[in-house]
Design a protein around this motif. Structure first.
Motif, PDB file in Angstrom:
ATOM      1  N   ILE A 159       0.009   4.932  -1.621  1.00 60.15           N
ATOM      2  CA  ILE A 159      -0.766   5.952  -0.930  1.00 60.15           C
ATOM      3  C   ILE A 159       0.288   6.991  -1.132  1.00 60.15           C
ATOM      4  CG2 ILE A 159      -1.029   6.725   1.545  1.00 60.15           C
ATOM      5  CD1 ILE A 159      -3.382   5.211   0.662  1.00 60.15           C
TER       6      ILE A 159
ATOM      7  N   TYR B 254       0.858  -1.277   0.184  1.00 59.59           N
ATOM      8  CA  TYR B 254       0.127   0.032   0.027  1.00 59.59           C
ATOM      9  C   TYR B 254       0.765   1.372  -0.029  1.00 59.59           C
ATOM     10  CZ  TYR B 254       0.923   0.751   4.909  1.00 59.59           C
ATOM     11  OH  TYR B 254       1.434   0.938   6.199  1.00 59.59           O
TER      12      TYR B 254
ATOM     13  N   TRP C 101      -5.276   2.782   5.545  1.00 62.93           N
ATOM     14  CA  TRP C 101      -4.578   2.946   4.394  1.00 62.93           C
ATOM     15  C   TRP C 101      -4.600   1.802   3.404  1.00 62.93           C
ATOM     16  CZ3 TRP C 101      -3.944   7.537   3.593  1.00 62.93           C
ATOM     17  CH2 TRP C 101      -3.450   8.522   4.346  1.00 62.93           C
TER      18      TRP C 101
END
Length: 345
Positions: A94, A90, A129
């Motif tokens: 992000i 991630y 997230w």
């Protein structure tokens, strides 16, 4: 297709995700696809751009988020020409790409969730997230079924990684072992060493090669010397195969190294220190039949002693593990990526 991948680090850096991405890229290139990788430098000597085989690699220096965004904007032609954009974990989505998700809303984005942070309880911000990454991409692959259970990820495909079949099987029955992984508390390294001490008291001085490094290196070295154990720490190595092929037992904590040991017909032992790690290991299909999973040095020592004294019992488990590993080829995993991208296009 033109496929753009984002990954925290890449070859020649050593790591499970790095090898995963390199081998997947090679398999996809065999099928006629073009692969471009965006990553950061772990060494300033690395080139800003190079081709590794047929893989195009673009690297930027480690820097703050807004400077990364500027770098990506300057290289936005890579985004524009891509048919598929795939993120590995991630953080790359992000922290690196998120603003571009809205600049290029029609781009097909996908993500692979590779592991966990080694922190319990799992920080809420991490779950947030991950959910945002899941929501803002078209689909995902989870490496291990523990990820949907612990993070609530709604996944499209689950895999345990990939492995290459060795050209020859060299199966030395010399009672030695290898440890592959970080020298950190969450990998169980201290418990493996303590188990060797227990075995030594039973007149079995098992030889162990440690391939890895970490914050516990000095502590472990002192323990080895103090107890006169037959253990050698090699640090990180570029090629683990020379150590794998000459041992009987493998002490491992990660999916990739577990598969590599199984395909080389080595008996795998894994220690867990918490419930997440236990689920991580137990989620491997038929884990009880193909490896030994324990939670203490005493239990590990007993299991080692049992399989050390019973070669036929060891061979039976090793052969089952080998058949499982054979199914986890990089070609099959590359097909999973293609199925994900095709189903969601």
């Amino acid at each position: 297709m033109d496929i753009l991948m984002f990954t925290p680090l890449f070859h020649p850096h050593i790591g499970g995700v790095e090898k995963h991405l390199k081998r997947i890229s090679e398999e996809l290139i065999k099928k006629g696809h073009n692969i471009t990788i965006i990553t950061q430098k772990n060494d300033n000597k690395l080139l800003d751009y190079e081709k590794i085989g047929k893989i195009e690699v673009y690297r930027f220096q480690k820097m703050k988020n807004f400077r990364i965004w500027i770098w990506i904007y300057k290289h936005r032609k890579l985004i524009k020409k891509s048919d598929i954009i795939h993120f590995h974990d991630y953080g790359t989505f992000i922290y690196w790409f998120l603003p571009f998700r809205f600049l290029y809303p029609l781009k097909k984005l996908f993500i692979t969730f590779h592991g966990y942070e080694g922190i319990l309880p799992i920080p809420k911000v991490v779950k947030v997230w991950r959910k945002i990454s899941e929501y803002l991409t078209e689909g995902n692959i989870c490496i291990g079924t523990f990820i949907p259970r612990w993070y609530g990820t709604k996944t499209d495909f689950v895999s345990f990684g990939g492995v290459d079949e060795p050209i020859n099987h060299i199966n030395f029955e010399n009672g030695s072992a290898v440890y592959i992984g970080r020298l950190e508390s969450d990998t169980g390294i201290t418990e493996y060493i303590k188990a060797l001490k227990i075995l030594k008291k039973k007149n079995i001085n098992l030889k162990l090669d440690i391939c890895g490094d970490g914050s516990l290196r000095h502590e472990i070295t002192a323990y080895i010397i103090q107890n006169d154990l037959n253990v050698k720490i090699h640090g990180y190595v570029n090629d683990i195969n020379p150590y794998l092929i000459k041992c009987s037992f493998a002490f491992l904590s990660g999916y990739l190294s577990i598969l590599e040991a199984m395909i080389n017909k080595k008996l795998v032992f894994s220690i867990y220190s918490d419930e997440l790690r236990r689920d991580y290991l137990r989620s491997i299909p038929n884990s009880d039949e193909i490896m030994i999973i324990t939670d203490s040095s005493n239990e590990l020592a007993n299991e080692l002693l049992s399989y050390y004294r019973n070669p036929d019992k060891r061979k039976e488990k090793v052969e089952k593990a080998y058949e499982f590993a054979r199914e986890q080829s990089w070609k099959n995993l590359a097909d999973i990526y293609l199925k994900l991208w095709t189903l969601k296009r």
